[in-house]
Design an enzyme around this catalytic site. Sequence first.
Site, PDB file in Angstrom:
ATOM      1  N   MET D   9       0.825  -1.207   0.000  1.00 26.50           N
ATOM      2  CA  MET D   9       0.000   0.000   0.000  1.00 26.50           C
ATOM      3  C   MET D   9       0.861   1.258   0.000  1.00 26.50           C
ATOM      4  SD  MET D   9      -3.233  -0.469  -0.308  1.00 26.50           S
ATOM      5  CE  MET D   9      -4.091   0.869   0.523  1.00 26.50           C
ATOM      6  N   VAL D  12       1.722   3.456  -5.185  1.00 27.04           N
ATOM      7  CA  VAL D  12       1.023   2.760  -6.260  1.00 27.04           C
ATOM      8  C   VAL D  12      -0.166   1.970  -5.728  1.00 27.04           C
ATOM      9  CG1 VAL D  12       1.233   1.033  -8.088  1.00 27.04           C
ATOM     10  CG2 VAL D  12       3.113   2.633  -7.663  1.00 27.04           C
ATOM     11  N   GLY D  13       0.072   1.193  -4.688  1.00 22.94           N
ATOM     12  CA  GLY D  13      -0.992   0.362  -4.137  1.00 22.94           C
ATOM     13  C   GLY D  13      -2.172   1.202  -3.664  1.00 22.94           C
ATOM     14  N   ASN D 122       9.192  -4.227  -8.946  1.00 21.44           N
ATOM     15  CA  ASN D 122      10.315  -4.008  -9.851  1.00 21.44           C
ATOM     16  C   ASN D 122      11.575  -4.664  -9.322  1.00 21.44           C
ATOM     17  OD1 ASN D 122       9.220  -2.581 -11.993  1.00 21.44           O
ATOM     18  ND2 ASN D 122       9.269  -0.645 -10.882  1.00 21.44           N
ATOM     19  N   HIS D 177      11.032  -4.346 -18.703  1.00 23.49           N
ATOM     20  CA  HIS D 177      10.523  -3.068 -18.173  1.00 23.49           C
ATOM     21  C   HIS D 177      11.712  -2.415 -17.472  1.00 23.49           C
ATOM     22  CE1 HIS D 177       7.974  -0.032 -16.467  1.00 23.49           C
ATOM     23  NE2 HIS D 177       8.142  -0.455 -15.238  1.00 23.49           N
TER      24      HIS D 177
END
Lengths: 306, 306, 306, 306
Positions: D9, D12-13, D122, D177
């Site tokens: 969280m 992004v979360g 990532n 990515h």
Amino acid sequence: MRKIGLIGMGNVGATIAYTLVTKGITDELVLIDKNEKKVVADKLDLQDAMGRLNSNTVIKIQDYAELKDADILIITAGKSSAVDGSANGRMGELGFNKEVIKDMAPQIKASGFDGIIIGIMNPNDCMTQYLQEQLDYPRHKIFGTGTFLDTARMQKVVGESFGVNAKNVSGVAMGEHGASQFVAWSTVQVNGVPLRTLERSHSIDLAKLEEATMLGGIMVLQGKGYTNFAIATCAVRLATAVFADEKLACPVSAYSDDLQVYIGQPAIIGKNGVEALTQIALTAEEEQKLTNSAKVILEKVNQLRA
Amino acid sequence: MRKIGLIGMGNVGATIAYTLVTKGITDELVLIDKNEKKVVADKLDLQDAMGRLNSNTVIKIQDYAELKDADILIITAGKSSAVDGSANGRMGELGFNKEVIKDMAPQIKASGFDGIIIGIMNPNDCMTQYLQEQLDYPRHKIFGTGTFLDTARMQKVVGESFGVNAKNVSGVAMGEHGASQFVAWSTVQVNGVPLRTLERSHSIDLAKLEEATMLGGIMVLQGKGYTNFAIATCAVRLATAVFADEKLACPVSAYSDDLQVYIGQPAIIGKNGVEALTQIALTAEEEQKLTNSAKVILEKVNQLRA
Amino acid sequence: MRKIGLIGMGNVGATIAYTLVTKGITDELVLIDKNEKKVVADKLDLQDAMGRLNSNTVIKIQDYAELKDADILIITAGKSSAVDGSANGRMGELGFNKEVIKDMAPQIKASGFDGIIIGIMNPNDCMTQYLQEQLDYPRHKIFGTGTFLDTARMQKVVGESFGVNAKNVSGVAMGEHGASQFVAWSTVQVNGVPLRTLERSHSIDLAKLEEATMLGGIMVLQGKGYTNFAIATCAVRLATAVFADEKLACPVSAYSDDLQVYIGQPAIIGKNGVEALTQIALTAEEEQKLTNSAKVILEKVNQLRA
Amino acid sequence: MRKIGLIGMGNVGATIAYTLVTKGITDELVLIDKNEKKVVADKLDLQDAMGRLNSNTVIKIQDYAELKDADILIITAGKSSAVDGSANGRMGELGFNKEVIKDMAPQIKASGFDGIIIGIMNPNDCMTQYLQEQLDYPRHKIFGTGTFLDTARMQKVVGESFGVNAKNVSGVAMGEHGASQFVAWSTVQVNGVPLRTLERSHSIDLAKLEEATMLGGIMVLQGKGYTNFAIATCAVRLATAVFADEKLACPVSAYSDDLQVYIGQPAIIGKNGVEALTQIALTAEEEQKLTNSAKVILEKVNQLRA
């Protein structure tokens, strides 16, 4: 704030009104139809729904003067005789719909409306052109749904044929929104792969797919006597592209300086209407089909002008 | 994932299907109707729209077996004779719709469906009850739209009368979704202010507002021969309340142990259907109206049982 | 078409911008912040998202002149010292935020903006008033989020206490968006039943619920150092009410002629901003709390004016 | 009904959770993070918003057991060191995030979760692969966001370069990515016209556009210290594709049998996760870049396995 006028409350117009209201796409909506009882009933029915929606729309009816400050005008009025099932059906309502436009145009003009017009009347290309001429309206500010719908049908039939989602199929149907239309197969991709490449490994009957594209509407007509869901969805999609100045790349019936007619072709739709035409490389055969389709449209336009 | 079955593709059913698909409310949708041509046409028309929507819905047709793992079943089948304009109109279709249910119930049962049923058939209360009895279904898992729609109409007419948005009007219409219904005025608030308080300073004709509430549907019927937008919106609203386990407080036709009938009353709608009935304090006059309305419904239920 | 200006791109402003863009609520969005790097980064991040959204939003930054034709201006600039956890926290940022407004007001004025202003700066009531005075702006065209957020928190805590959805709880928190606020319990209903009635059968600790309402924000602050989701949702809800001329009945910080301050009270929000104040009957105790809260706000306003 | 689990969280979360709740995309949401205070605060903040939303979401926290019947699990946990600005940044967090996965994997396994996993950690490709191996999970049921985000950035930079909407740009960014990614220019079209064709008439600096694509995230990072809007939008888009069994054609980090690694490539996303890989014809140069990128990823995977 957003304001849309809508002339014509048949099956298509009513579905468009319902979509605009239940999705909260427009802040104000003006509904006009020859059949006042129908407009009143649809207004009441929509207002009965309002207490259950998160959005709010102010609905006005039967007042051309309200178009003055509208951003967009959607026109679905007139008859659609396509139900007879002949591929050439969309041309049948020519005379009747000409009178509809002759009646409506002066009233639109008198209202002072100067926004974007999205035409849905059939035969779509020539009716859009005839309305433009009757209004003496800037050509980029009026366009027809044209082959935007036929392209959606092509996406569906090609998608089904490859077992993929219609949204994964790109490319365009062009020409008349009627019997002389064609799919520009050289533009079609499935999941980003050119159809021409796929043809080598799959056995694809392009003629059959093209027929299914063109007859897509007829099949719906035969089953329920009218089409409304897909065409309403296309019209609403174009209206949101105008509101949001989306520069949406999609085929619509736009005026071609070369061909001197409104005809289905790839365009860019934004707050100024048709902001540009997209130059795509067609094959010689496709070019021929486009020229031929333009002739068919022009003939009808000339009948209307007569 | 979300799956809805929908039996009956008349004006209401088709509008519900269109809403579910264009708003992306359900992941899978099963459409069933006696008129197979109509279902096929609506399916094709919806699929023609898919390429223009952001959402995706898998559409299946005419297969009761597909209901097995559906979460929700919406039933709009049958005739609606209310169009005759008499206030008692909704009761007219009794015999015809009884046969529809007798035909449909065994097929629903055989499918193994065990989700939530939302009934829209008319006369709503007794048809919902008759279906529950034919299916021998848990009572909390089947309910009718009942006075949820009449309440929306009350919100509209009261809102218009005070110049406020329908959504700012709370309170409920109760009893039969038909002539014996009533607005429980003691529950009504406008912008959070009890109507009883406002009555002192405004001159309000409650009888007129109540008549407008009950006749709201008739006015739409007279104008277009059917109602679809508001009732479809109500049904979709209830379906989303079930999906999201919303514990939505709203009046529906739910079974009353006291009155021994399905009848319009405030309830809590969640993933288990009617999760509770809301105990509200009615005036003696309102209690009397409710009891009376229950008698009217019970009489019809007994006709159906005969 | 819809255009929103947004001054202040901290946690709240950025969340508002994200919501407006991803929900397609505005056609054009103007973002302004002292920290240009942050605005540029948020703009890029939003534009990176655009290819995955169905909607489109034209984003402009750091240009007050762009406010000229905006419909709505949302202001979230300044510091929020409420994080210190004291109930009176929202008052701490007074001096700093005064300077922010003194810097911003002439630039807003110079832009020619004449739409609706939604203030989120804290302390909300007095900052909204101070901005109105600095701009010499029509009072109905500027209001603060005020107790709209506190009311949402009241709905949540009452809802949890009765096991119902927050949306089924009506009624308002009033007064200062700060320590002197209060819940007007006489207005509160649960599933349409007055709380006063429920109190007889349930044991409810109103003082505890009121404390939970007021400390709702503090608990979030202590956990993550800021609040953004609920306040952004409230601001966006108010903006859509303005766009759609919704006549939404809800408590906001609006100017009271009687109390001579901006203060949280039930109002009607439409395209003209605060279109009316709702006269609700408070108990004598509640009236007293309101008067007291107005005094607290006025004291701060006077500090600002000094 | 729809249920999503979300582990992690951070920026992004939290943005994903906010989007799922405010758009009503999931009926139930399970939030898990090492920092319990943050999860509690975000939950409270989301629940404070609920009274202002039309949708409803049941939110549960910190309970792996709740994943048992979830449809989708989104994983954003761990550190993102990319903020250092080096193009190779995403690889820096390798060691830290390995431990995060080693801690999380047994708990996911123990929960009995058997839905679709969307990995955002990532370096995305190797972390997705490492998680798949730690869980011994069916490869088609777990994929990473991979170059879905980079492709969105490519669409933006190419769109800007031609003055068109990002959505009118098709084609894919492929590979890692991270720094070894590349744009497969042979697949790119602008308004349906192949870029290769446009190159003849426009002067386009592909190398510059490719750099802008890859550095898109870095620019956001430098401005605000993290990226969240675009990556959250991508993750939510993929989740809706799974729910609606959309057969969405888009590049994600999927397992390649040929290359033996998870790597960004065009795939079809539906309710079963990666339902197919799309065979596209790359140029020899592009094939070389893909092979090279796979090597870079494999090296990292081997470090993780060690």
